[in-house]
Enzyme design. Structure first.
Site, short mmCIF file in Angstrom:
data_model
loop_
_atom_site.label_atom_id
_atom_site.label_comp_id
_atom_site.label_asym_id
_atom_site.label_seq_id
_atom_site.Cartn_x
_atom_site.Cartn_y
_atom_site.Cartn_z
N GLU A 1 1.63 3.63 3.09
CA GLU A 1 2.03 3.07 4.39
C GLU A 1 3.55 3.12 4.44
O GLU A 1 4.24 2.23 3.96
CB GLU A 1 1.44 1.66 4.54
CG GLU A 1 -0.09 1.72 4.48
CD GLU A 1 -0.78 0.36 4.61
OE1 GLU A 1 -0.11 -0.64 4.92
OE2 GLU A 1 -2.01 0.33 4.40
N HIS B 1 3.27 -3.48 6.55
CA HIS B 1 2.08 -2.61 6.49
C HIS B 1 1.99 -1.73 7.72
O HIS B 1 2.53 -2.04 8.77
CB HIS B 1 0.81 -3.47 6.39
CG HIS B 1 0.63 -4.11 5.06
ND1 HIS B 1 -0.23 -3.63 4.11
CD2 HIS B 1 1.24 -5.20 4.52
CE1 HIS B 1 -0.17 -4.40 3.03
NE2 HIS B 1 0.72 -5.35 3.24
N HIS C 1 0.88 -1.18 0.00
CA HIS C 1 0.00 0.00 0.00
C HIS C 1 0.91 1.22 0.00
O HIS C 1 1.71 1.40 0.93
CB HIS C 1 -0.92 -0.01 1.23
CG HIS C 1 -1.90 -1.14 1.21
ND1 HIS C 1 -2.15 -1.93 2.30
CD2 HIS C 1 -2.68 -1.62 0.19
CE1 HIS C 1 -3.07 -2.84 1.97
NE2 HIS C 1 -3.40 -2.68 0.70
N GLU D 1 2.03 -5.79 10.58
CA GLU D 1 1.16 -4.61 10.62
C GLU D 1 1.55 -3.80 11.86
O GLU D 1 1.53 -4.33 12.97
CB GLU D 1 -0.28 -5.12 10.73
CG GLU D 1 -1.37 -4.11 10.63
CD GLU D 1 -1.64 -3.67 9.18
OE1 GLU D 1 -1.40 -2.49 8.92
OE2 GLU D 1 -2.11 -4.49 8.36
#
EC number: 3.5.1.114
Lengths: 320, 320
Positions: free
Chosen positions: A28, A122, A25, A184
């Protein structure tokens, strides 16, 4: 018994090659800068900078350049077997093309040629600390790495989230590899890099390389219990039935409380006119991805998980 | 003397009409939802819902729909006299067109027809609490509203930031009105609405309406001192000289410390390889807009201000 299974020693193949992917992404940013820094380290110190071969990948370079999540479609939903084998035409979304390129580079998904492990980086606007997301609860290698990170990282909570998809349906980048997980880290606004979040992510990547090197070198990793969270379902925001616009935000008492225990009667939302919406279900569950920016368009205000203890066997590398 | 000036009573015209504008940047969501909620209140309770006439405006509807800062260019840089009078062609950026529309609706800028006050709602990823941004240090009405908000709001710090532009060069939306200010609230990630931030913004808007109503009704507002910050300059991130990519992030000791006092030797940046860059100037200043997402592309890591006390006279509305 489970206890005896945990005591059994499992011999598993060495992990010859891993990939660290950032910018899947494009907004990010911690992952983008971790990949950039690893590429700088390699340039400065040569290929031997890490004790195992590491491929670094900027997954979605066009989205990174524009500092957007994606150009045409969310790339981290493009790695299902169907999308990876769909024919490319002039109207194919950029991310579908790029996903097929990455599958050629790191896969092929599901084949013996697939890379041993992908660590996909992420960020989230949710207060999720370091969360390791797995597509399956039965991959001992990945669960051992999770256990290792849980032991070694003490500055922030380290949680393991299991989605339990069949691999062919799994649509995220790391499903291309034999093992692998999504790393994450939050809270960090998209389009921003925070040094504290960057440092946690870099440490987790370094420790993953460390574990693989130790494993390949013959270290026995003891079995035991790993605390995990299993995804149960998603909950959307209250919305206007006609315009679909939000009529409430996450309640201040729930905001930033990812992985707390949610009980009947706890506040979920506060409407823009001041009314509280409570949690009405009997089952106590753990909310996460609370108020993640990218999930507004997906109709997700937060997700709910059940805590579950997994017992994993001791593992050691196979001798050649 | 200054003290006597502060004691003098200044008679000023009533404020017949104000506008509350949200979504000037389409991904700064608190303002979008404050405007939506005010429009719902008006629909429910009629025009008399506020004691003064309030125009509500969604400034950049296309950017709001796409949840982006802007479509073609930053609209909050489009309200200088030059841009407002530039001829519109097929290749004009969407935001330039829309700025001219808003000038027709709320201006014309600099004319006697201009609306009395614009309160333009913004969010920042920086930890700036509630910051009121003014284009001039000599507008007693706006400074009185700031003083009122500083007195009434106690849950978060309320700071006043003065840019001191000549009005014709001032490029922000509120420069279209006779008085007016930008209401900046953070920290909130772009693309996210947090209830705590929304509540602060809504309270500030309600108190602004409250002040105008009291002023129009004949209340005397005593003069006195207002603490303000004057913008001195901007500081960029350390960047790779060739690629222009960031080589460092805001230092963890500076992150979230907006409006602290920065002294020689204090850490500013932490490079991705671990080196600290310190503040080397003699002048102690106050940093703000620390790590604002939208300012990466503008080459701004943070801005620096000097604290300054302004003395304002007592004011009262003119009798007809």
């Amino acid at each position: 018994t489970i206890r005896e299974k945990a005591m059994a020693l499992l011999f598993l193949p060495a992990l010859a090659r891993m990939a660290v992917c950032g910018g899947t992404h494009g907004n990010e940013l911690s992952g983008v800068y971790v990949v950039q820094e690893m590429e700088r380290q390699r340039k400065e110190k040569g290929e031997g900078v890490w004790p195992i071969p590491v491929t670094t990948v900027l997954s979605n370079p066009r989205a990174v350049k524009e500092c957007r999540r994606y150009i045409d479609t969310d790339m981290n939903r493009c790695f299902s077997r169907d999308t990876l084998s769909s024919p490319i035409t002039d109207s194919s979304p950029y991310e579908v093309r790029r996903a097929q390129e990455l599958n050629n580079l790191l896969g092929l998904k599901g084949s013996t040629d697939a890379i041993d492990l992908i660590c996909d980086l992420h960020n989230t606007t949710s207060n999720m600390g370091l969360t390791l997301i797995l597509c399956t609860s039965s991959d001992w290698v990945t669960l051992h790495i999770c256990k290792y990170l849980q032991t070694k990282i003490t500055k922030v909570p380290v949680r393991v989230l299991v989605l339990d998809f069949p691999i062919s349906d799994a649509y995220s980048l790391e499903s291309v590899s034999k093992h692998g997980f999504t790393l994450e880290v939050g809270p960090q606004p998209h389009g921003v890099v925070r040094a504290d979040i960057y440092i946690i992510m870099k440490e987790a990547v370094d420790l993953t390389i460390d574990w693989i090197h130790k494993f390949n070198s013959g270290t026995v990793f003891e079995g035991g219990d790993v605390e995990t969270y299993m995804l149960i379902k998603s909950v959307d925001y209250p919305r206007d039935p006609e315009t679909r616009t939000l009529t409430a935000a996450i309640h201040p008492q729930l905001q930033d409380k990812d992985f707390c225990l949610l009980k009947r009667g706890d506040p979920l939302f506060l409407s823009f006119s001041g009314e509280t919406v409570n949690y009405e279900e009997e089952e106590t569950l753990h909310p996460f991805f609370i108020n993640e920016a990218a999930y507004y368009e997906k109709g997700i205000a937060f997700q709910l998980a059940k805590k579950m203890m997994l017992t994993i066997p001791a593992v050691r590398v196979q001798k050649d």
